[in-house]
Design an enzyme around this catalytic site. Sequence first.
Site, mmCIF file in Angstrom:
data_model
loop_
_atom_site.group_PDB
_atom_site.id
_atom_site.type_symbol
_atom_site.label_atom_id
_atom_site.label_comp_id
_atom_site.label_asym_id
_atom_site.label_seq_id
_atom_site.Cartn_x
_atom_site.Cartn_y
_atom_site.Cartn_z
ATOM 1 N N ASN A 110 0.575 12.398 7.480
ATOM 2 C CA ASN A 110 0.166 11.504 8.578
ATOM 3 C C ASN A 110 -1.338 11.355 8.682
ATOM 4 O OD1 ASN A 110 2.756 10.995 9.299
ATOM 5 N ND2 ASN A 110 2.852 12.604 10.859
ATOM 6 N N PHE A 155 10.776 3.866 7.626
ATOM 7 C CA PHE A 155 11.316 2.649 8.269
ATOM 8 C C PHE A 155 10.593 1.383 7.880
ATOM 9 C CE2 PHE A 155 14.349 4.829 10.677
ATOM 10 C CZ PHE A 155 13.780 6.009 11.149
ATOM 11 N N THR A 180 10.085 17.685 7.683
ATOM 12 C CA THR A 180 9.761 19.067 7.375
ATOM 13 C C THR A 180 9.660 19.939 8.627
ATOM 14 O OG1 THR A 180 8.112 20.542 6.450
ATOM 15 C CG2 THR A 180 7.281 18.510 7.421
ATOM 16 N N GLY A 223 7.213 3.953 4.085
ATOM 17 C CA GLY A 223 7.617 5.113 4.884
ATOM 18 C C GLY A 223 9.102 5.018 5.140
ATOM 19 N N LEU A 274 0.828 -1.210 0.000
ATOM 20 C CA LEU A 274 0.000 0.000 0.000
ATOM 21 C C LEU A 274 0.857 1.252 0.000
ATOM 22 C CD1 LEU A 274 -2.734 -1.041 2.587
ATOM 23 C CD2 LEU A 274 -3.053 -0.696 0.137
ATOM 24 N N GLY A 275 2.051 1.137 0.561
ATOM 25 C CA GLY A 275 2.918 2.323 0.607
ATOM 26 C C GLY A 275 4.166 2.047 1.407
ATOM 27 N N ASP A 288 2.804 15.740 15.454
ATOM 28 C CA ASP A 288 3.298 15.600 14.071
ATOM 29 C C ASP A 288 2.146 15.660 13.073
ATOM 30 O OD1 ASP A 288 5.429 13.199 12.286
ATOM 31 O OD2 ASP A 288 5.189 15.372 12.129
ATOM 32 N N ASP A 305 -0.025 7.560 12.543
ATOM 33 C CA ASP A 305 1.389 7.784 12.851
ATOM 34 C C ASP A 305 1.608 8.555 14.150
ATOM 35 O OD1 ASP A 305 4.152 8.186 10.576
ATOM 36 O OD2 ASP A 305 4.055 7.800 12.730
ATOM 37 N N VAL A 343 3.919 -0.868 4.101
ATOM 38 C CA VAL A 343 2.585 -1.287 4.560
ATOM 39 C C VAL A 343 1.949 -2.144 3.467
ATOM 40 C CG1 VAL A 343 0.273 -0.491 5.160
ATOM 41 C CG2 VAL A 343 2.255 0.738 6.025
ATOM 42 N N LYS A 364 0.413 16.629 9.979
ATOM 43 C CA LYS A 364 0.749 17.098 8.630
ATOM 44 C C LYS A 364 0.029 16.181 7.650
ATOM 45 C CE LYS A 364 5.123 14.544 8.793
ATOM 46 N NZ LYS A 364 6.577 14.606 8.810
ATOM 47 N N LYS A 408 1.830 -2.976 8.805
ATOM 48 C CA LYS A 408 3.028 -2.154 8.678
ATOM 49 C C LYS A 408 4.210 -3.001 9.147
ATOM 50 C CE LYS A 408 3.255 2.437 9.816
ATOM 51 N NZ LYS A 408 3.490 3.657 10.654
HETATM 52 C C1 LIG Z 1 -2.334 3.599 -0.627
HETATM 53 C C2 LIG Z 1 -3.769 3.327 -0.547
HETATM 54 N N1 LIG Z 1 -4.562 3.398 -1.613
HETATM 55 N N2 LIG Z 1 -5.778 3.099 -1.183
HETATM 56 C C3 LIG Z 1 -6.924 3.068 -2.101
HETATM 57 C C4 LIG Z 1 -5.772 2.825 0.138
HETATM 58 C C5 LIG Z 1 -4.477 2.969 0.556
HETATM 59 C C6 LIG Z 1 -4.028 2.794 1.923
HETATM 60 N N3 LIG Z 1 -2.770 3.029 2.401
HETATM 61 C C7 LIG Z 1 -2.833 2.761 3.732
HETATM 62 C C8 LIG Z 1 -1.870 2.838 4.753
HETATM 63 C C9 LIG Z 1 -0.507 3.313 4.426
HETATM 64 C C10 LIG Z 1 0.152 3.085 3.223
HETATM 65 N N4 LIG Z 1 1.354 3.713 3.270
HETATM 66 N N5 LIG Z 1 1.397 4.384 4.414
HETATM 67 C C11 LIG Z 1 2.533 5.282 4.689
HETATM 68 C C12 LIG Z 1 3.560 4.579 5.521
HETATM 69 C C13 LIG Z 1 4.063 3.341 5.116
HETATM 70 C C14 LIG Z 1 5.049 2.743 5.899
HETATM 71 C C15 LIG Z 1 5.507 3.362 7.065
HETATM 72 C C16 LIG Z 1 4.974 4.601 7.447
HETATM 73 C C17 LIG Z 1 3.992 5.207 6.682
HETATM 74 C C18 LIG Z 1 0.307 4.160 5.150
HETATM 75 C C19 LIG Z 1 -2.286 2.472 6.040
HETATM 76 CL CL1 LIG Z 1 -1.165 2.515 7.383
HETATM 77 C C20 LIG Z 1 -3.602 2.069 6.291
HETATM 78 N N6 LIG Z 1 -4.517 2.031 5.314
HETATM 79 C C21 LIG Z 1 -4.137 2.368 4.062
HETATM 80 N N7 LIG Z 1 -4.870 2.389 2.917
#
Ligand SMILES: Cc1nn(C)cc1-c1nc2c(-c3cnn(Cc4ccccc4)c3)c(Cl)cnc2[nH]1
Length: 288
Positions: A143, A26, A174, A24, A21-22, A138, A156, A29, A140, A44
């Site tokens: 988060n 460290f 930032t 960060g 999903l993404g 934090d 976060d 996810v 922003k 995560k």
């Molecule tokens: C991307 C995305 N697209 N769609 C349609 C839904 C999502 C989604 N993302 C999340 C996410 C999510 C993803 N990345 N992050 C950022 C991150 C990653 C690792 C460490 C710290 C911060 C959060 C979460 Cl936690 C919880 N729920 C999520 N849902």
Amino acid sequence: YEQPAPPKQFHLGMFEIGRPLGKGKFGRVYLVRERSSGFVCALKVLHKNELKHGGAETQVRREIEIQSNLRHPNILRLFGHFHDSKRIFLILEFAGKGELYKHLRREQRFPEWKAAQYVAQMAAALKYCHKKHIIHRDIKPENILLGIHGEIKLSDFGWSVHAPSNRRETLCGTLDYLPPEMLKPGRDKNVYSNKVDLWSLGVLTYEFLVGEAPFEDTPVMTQRKISRGEMTVPAFVSPLAKDLIKRLLVLDPEKRISLDEVQEHPWIIKYCVKGERASMRESKSTGS
Ligand SMILES: Cc1nn(C)cc1-c1nc2c(-c3cnn(Cc4ccccc4)c3)c(Cl)cnc2[nH]1
């Protein structure tokens, strides 16, 4: 008398791992499904050695300790955690519409009705945290996540602390959202209250409406502008929205308006109180 459910022991084998999903600083996810219940959530994954090198173990410990005890519709749930030899796993609520900052970048800036609803939900989330003597510290766009109905999910809590706080922390990332009292030279810069979240809410409101932060500049200039409260609000921002921003971005923490006053502010009432539906229809048709 019902025995409370024993705390669940989680392990990686309980989850079917889906798409990333993404990521960060460290870790990453993933979208996951808990096999026995079919429950979809976000996992995560944090690498212990990266946390150690980045001095972020305390942050993760705080994120777990604080976020797992919070229950609010505008705060991302932390359902549990577990670890293996190399990694720490946080089982988080899945936010169906993802990261708010990506929506903000794509749309450049939000229409006032949308920004007002986000600010009202942020104020509700922060009121809940402050009542439990927790300062987020934090706030922003990076988060904040959005739930499937477009609702705010504050996440976060790695930088959150119990108020009042005089922790000595090295802040990285930032400077845009730092309040003046945390930039002050000398001893008292580490003694601050939950009013720091009010300043950051003012910066966030500005960025929702303008598309960039109010003190955005080089690091040196940003610090100078923050410490002097120097910023200009573009003419396309409505007088009511500008009034709320000005009442939050006040140098003296004690003179910032309270979260109750934010929720009662005419700009919030205009777009967030049921009886104001007409203004929503009007704002949607004119796109204001
Ligand atoms: C991307 C995305 N697209 N769609 C349609 C839904 C999502 C989604 N993302 C999340 C996410 C999510 C993803 N990345 N992050 C950022 C991150 C990653 C690792 C460490 C710290 C911060 C959060 C979460 Cl936690 C919880 N729920 C999520 N849902």
